[in-house]
Design an enzyme around this catalytic site. Structure first.
Site, short mmCIF file in Angstrom:
data_model
loop_
_atom_site.label_atom_id
_atom_site.label_comp_id
_atom_site.label_asym_id
_atom_site.label_seq_id
_atom_site.Cartn_x
_atom_site.Cartn_y
_atom_site.Cartn_z
N SER B 220 -18.27 -12.12 28.74
CA SER B 220 -17.01 -11.37 28.84
C SER B 220 -15.77 -12.26 28.81
CB SER B 220 -17.00 -10.54 30.11
OG SER B 220 -18.12 -9.70 30.12
N THR B 221 -15.91 -13.56 29.03
CA THR B 221 -14.70 -14.40 28.95
C THR B 221 -14.13 -14.33 27.54
OG1 THR B 221 -16.07 -16.34 28.45
CG2 THR B 221 -15.38 -16.05 30.75
#
Lengths: 449, 490
Positions: B220-221
């Site tokens: 998700s970064t």
């Protein structure tokens, strides 16, 4: 005729400057390994070399001006290289070797002066020919005597008396050259005129061949029992070539060559150490970490030197086995490059040229033959070891005259030099020696047949 | 007799000519072959014996220096020592006789030994005092931050990278497992060979600098990149579009659902979906709002599929698959940092840094300056922009959104009272059962109202759990500790 001595003084000063300069350069580099405390020894060595020149001025004012300066450069340069050798476990450091070498140089120069003092006329030595023969053969066989003979690095060529080890073979070189010169000067007419036809070969009478065969046998003994290929080859070359020069019979060369080939083949097939030497020469890469190690590391070191070398005292830190003695030439080429190696080769060529010039200008048969023999010893020995290191020839463990560390070799070569200079020192009011005064080298041979 | 003496002279002369020819042969024709022979250690030895300058950390701690070899019998004159050992293993690298060099020792070998043209010219006056114009190097990595990264990560596999987003200077560069360069750089050949064999057998490839030579799923970064590409292409703003509140997203040409964690329903505008790390919305954003072509171009503008110009040997490229253009299901997966997307920890630290630095990604570097022995400058690193993936306006938008994630989202673990902190968590699921994942966090921090002074990326590999909270829980405290320490001593 002090002109010759003044020429020599100039050349000597040049030799001293080259050596001192080499030392300064070698010790300036931050990486250099030259220890500062060998300075006094270096000064002693240079002082000794100049002392040898002063002695010549007094004892042999008309002697050849080339030989001593060339020997001095080789001696000085070798000294600096030895002092800068990298440390190696269980081996004396460069510093220790340098200290020893200074002592040997002192003894060598002492022997040089003593020879000039004792031998006033070379021909005075002619009378002792059989003494020389016995002493020479005795010296050669000395290392075989149990108790005093010692085997070092696989060659039984050392004699130990208390703490001192020396190589009697080195002394025997000069002694046998003296004997051959005396014997041939006396017998050469007889040997040359008595002909024994054998097919196309005009051989000398068998009764005169005795000495040739004896010499050949002695060399075989040296090769087989002492495993010293280099020396045996040198003795044989010495005798055959001197015989040929003395009698002008090419058949001796043919015969000698034949005997040599037979002896070499016999040695190669019968003795593993001879075969091993040849195998390493043909392909050192078979066993690069053991039997081929020395040759390969030597080649690496030389190749690393390139054209101009790594610089004095900046060689790689691998110490090639025997790099202070037999392998000093590889160290020269590594640190001074192709140029330095060429200088050393040319230096020996200069000495050979000067020596043969002395031989051709000498008036007496004994002097001629002795000068020829001594020059041949010097020239062939340098050729053998440089050829061995560069893999032109199989490696035969002999030292590089004047450069290698080692007492026996250095002292004997200084005696040899003194004898050559003594022969060259004669009053020649009738024959001008213009070229000698300028220090220029005339063509080999003076044409005074 | 004289005729024969002359002939003898000619014969000997020929012998010496042969020597001369053979010597030329060795020195000129064979020289290259000899130098390149694997058995020949002379060139390596020469390098190994050269004087080498010291390496010092940003906060003045000695990292590497050469001392006279205490073993006087050794064939080596010098010994390279690393007082900080493992702590800076991946930074300094090793300097080994048998195995060459790595890290800064390799990258700056010429400067350290004074072999560069500039140093040679400068040292020309010292012509006869060879090899003394070494370069002493200072690097930006700080010993205190490195120590905190090490203590916080402990014996978990992972990496910590902290940079100054304004300059690109790397402040912390840690990954575990690592190695002790002293063990490989010694002069005891047998000992170094043993150490080499051990390190090569050890799990987790300790000799690799994972923080920039290895890549992992960013999870998700990567939504920071997706959202930013949306902003920069004008397809997304903070208000538009508002994504539907759903529990999952199904891309065109597939029935596979990309579901939100635990089947949760989420959606909304960019700040909202970033705060809760909403998979369905970002998958839809990448696939439908932005589209494959712009996603590929956009991620490449962020440094994916490019060589990173870091001053370290052999950096790995981060990867965004170009073939997503014709593959919507893969595009959907890639938009949330799954599928084939891979990023180095360094790359993700630079992503956070670019957001904090007004949209400009500075060239990452470790070397700050090299000085010669006399103290005059040989080389210094000026801050240089590398990429500008965002306009200042869009960067400010994304910066505020990321601060929102820390204040009221998945990255609350990064909160530092009195400072502005932004961040984003990531949990890259490895598809195992029970679920395991690489847990990520990226972030930046600075005094309120001022540009951020530090950006960070932390990845902890192969952790239990697969929830969005995992990244914040595992990697969060590590990142927060590093940020705090960096803020305390700017």
């Amino acid at each position: 005729m002090t002109n010759r001595r003044n020429t020599e003084l100039g050349l000597m000063l040049l030799a001293v400057i080259i050596t001192a300069g080499a030392y300064v350069l070698a010790s300036l580099g931050a990486e250099a390994r030259i220890p500062a405390n060998v300075v006094p020894f270096l000064v002693i060595v240079l002082g000794l070399l100049l002392g040898a020149h002063v002695a010549l001025r007094r004892l042999a004012p008309d002697a050849d001006p080339i030989l001593l300066p060339v020997a001095a450069v080789l001696n000085g340069l070798g000294y600096v290289l030895i002092a800068g050798l990298p440390p190696m476990p269980n081996m004396p450091s460069g510093e220790e070797l340098a200290r020893q070498q200074a002592l040997w140089t002192a003894i060598g120069v002492g022997a040089f002066i003593a020879t000039l003092v004792v031998v006033k006329r070379p021909r005075d030595l002619e009378r002792y020919r059989y003494t020389f023969a016995l002493v020479g053969i005795g010296l050669l066989l000395l290392p075989l005597i149990p108790g005093i003979g010692r085997e070092i690095n696989g060659s039984r060529i050392w004699v130990g008396l208390g703490p001192v080890n020396f190589q009697p073979g080195e002394v025997a070189k000069v002694v046998l050259a003296l004997f051959f010169a005396a014997y041939l000067a006396d017998q050469r007419e007889l040997i040359a005129t008595s002909v024994w036809k054998l097919g196309p070969l005009r051989l000398p009478d068998p009764k005169y061949l005795g000495p040739v065969v004896i010499a050949w046998l002695v060399t075989l003994v040296v090769m087989v029992y002492q495993k010293d290929l280099g020396s045996s080859l040198m003795f044989f070359a010495l005798f055959v070539v001197m015989l040929w020069v003395a009698t002008d019979r090419p058949s001796f060369l043919v015969l000698g060559g034949g005997l040599f080939a037979a002896g070499a083949w016999f040695a190669w097939s019968a003795f593993s150490h001879v075969r091993q030497r040849v195998d390493i020469w043909l392909d050192p890469w078979q066993d690069p970490s053991d039997s081929g190690y020395q040759i390969i590391q030597g080649l690496f070191a030389m190749g690393f030197g390139g054209l101009a070398g790594t610089g004095l005292g900046l060689g790689s830190s691998v110490r090639i086995p025997a790099s202070e003695s037999d392998y000093i030439f590889a160290v020269v080429v590594e640190q001074l490059g192709l140029l330095g190696g060429t200088v050393v080769i040319v230096a020996f060529l200069l000495m050979v040229g000067a020596g043969l010039r002395i031989a051709s200008l000498a008036e007496h048969a004994f002097d001629k033959l002795l000068a020829t023999g001594l020059t041949l010893l010097l020239g062939v020995q340098a050729f053998l070891i440089i050829g061995g290191v560069t893999r032109l020839l199989p490696l035969t463990g002999v030292t590089l005259p004047f450069m290698s560390y080692g007492g026996s070799s250095l002292v004997v070569n200084y005696v040899l030099l003194a004898l050559l200079l003594r022969i060259s020192d004669r009053r020649r009011a009738t024959v001008p020696s213009v070229d000698a005064d300028t220090g220029a080298m005339p063509a080999v041979g003076g044409g005074h047949g | 007799m004289n005729r024969n003496i002359r002939r003898l002279g000619v014969a000997l002369m020929l012998c010496y000519v042969a020597l001369f020819v053979k010597l030329n042969w060795i020195q000129v024709i064979d020289a290259d072959d000899l130098a390149n022979n694997p058995l020949n250690t002379a060139p390596i030895r020469q390098d190994f014996n050269r004087a080498r300058g010291a390496i010092t950390s940003g906060d003045g701690v000695l990292l590497a220096e050469s001392i006279p070899n205490p073993d006087v019998d050794s064939e080596f004159d010098r010994l390279r020592v690393y007082p900080e050992g493992e702590l800076f293993g991946h930074v300094t690298g090793y300097f080994s006789f048998q195995f060459g060099a790595s890290g800064l020792e390799r990258e700056y070998s010429e400067e350290l030994t004074g072999q560069t043209f500039g140093q040679q010219v400068r040292g020309f006056a010292d012509l006869f005092v060879a090899n003394e114009n070494v370069g002493n190097m200072t690097v930006s990595v700080r010993q205190d931050l490195q120590q905190i990264a090490r203590d916080q990560l402990g014996e978990r596999e992972g990496s910590v990278v902290a940079i100054d987003p304004r300059t690109g200077e790397i402040l912390s560069f840690w990954s575990y497992p690592t190695f002790d360069p002293n063990a490989l750089s010694g002069t005891d050949i047998e000992a170094t060979e043993q150490a080499w064999a051990l390190y090569n057998l050890a799990p987790g490839t300790p000799l690799r600098a994972h923080q920039y030579q290895d890549r992992y799923f960013p999870g998700s970064t990567f939504k920071v990149v997706t959202g930013s590409v949306g902003l920069e292409t004008g397809t997304v703003t903070n208000d538009e579009p508002s994504y539907p509140f759903v529990s999952g997203y199904t891309a065109p040409q597939t029935d596979l659902v990309i579901s939100n964690f635990g089947g949760r329903v989420c959606g909304g505008t960019l700040p909202e979906i970033l705060a809760v790390s909403c998979n369905s919305s970002f998958a839809q954003m990448g696939t439908e709002t932005i589209g494959g072509e712009l996603m590929v171009q956009g991620s490449e503008s962020w440094g994916f599929n490019r060589d990173v110009p870091i001053d370290m040997p052999a950096p790995a490229q981060s990867f965004f698959p170009p073939d997503v253009v014709s593959n919507p299901p893969k595009l959907a997966q890639s938009s949330i940092g799954q599928s084939d997307v891979q990023a180095t920890p360094l790359q993700m630290a630079m992503v956070a840094g670019a957001v904090a630095n007004g949209g400009t990604m500075m060239r990452p570097h470790l070397m700050t300056e090299i000085r010669n022995r006399q103290g005059s400058l040989v080389d210094e690193a000026d801050p240089e922009p590398w990429l500008t993936p965002l306009s200042p306006t869009n960067a400010e938008t994304m910066r505020v959104d990321m601060i929102g994630v820390v204040e009221d989202g998945t990255a609350t673990a990064l909160r530092i009272p009195g400072f502005e902190v932004g961040g984003k968590t990531g949990t890259a699921q490895l598809g195992t059962d029970p679920p395991r994942s690489h847990t990520w966090i990226i972030g930046f921090a600075g005094p309120p109202g001022q540009p951020a002074t530090v950006a960070v990326a932390v990845v902890v590999l192969d952790q239990d759990g697969g929830s969005e909270a995992t990244g914040g829980r595992v990697a969060g405290p590590i990142a927060r500790a590093v940020l705090e320490a960096a803020l305390a001593r700017p």
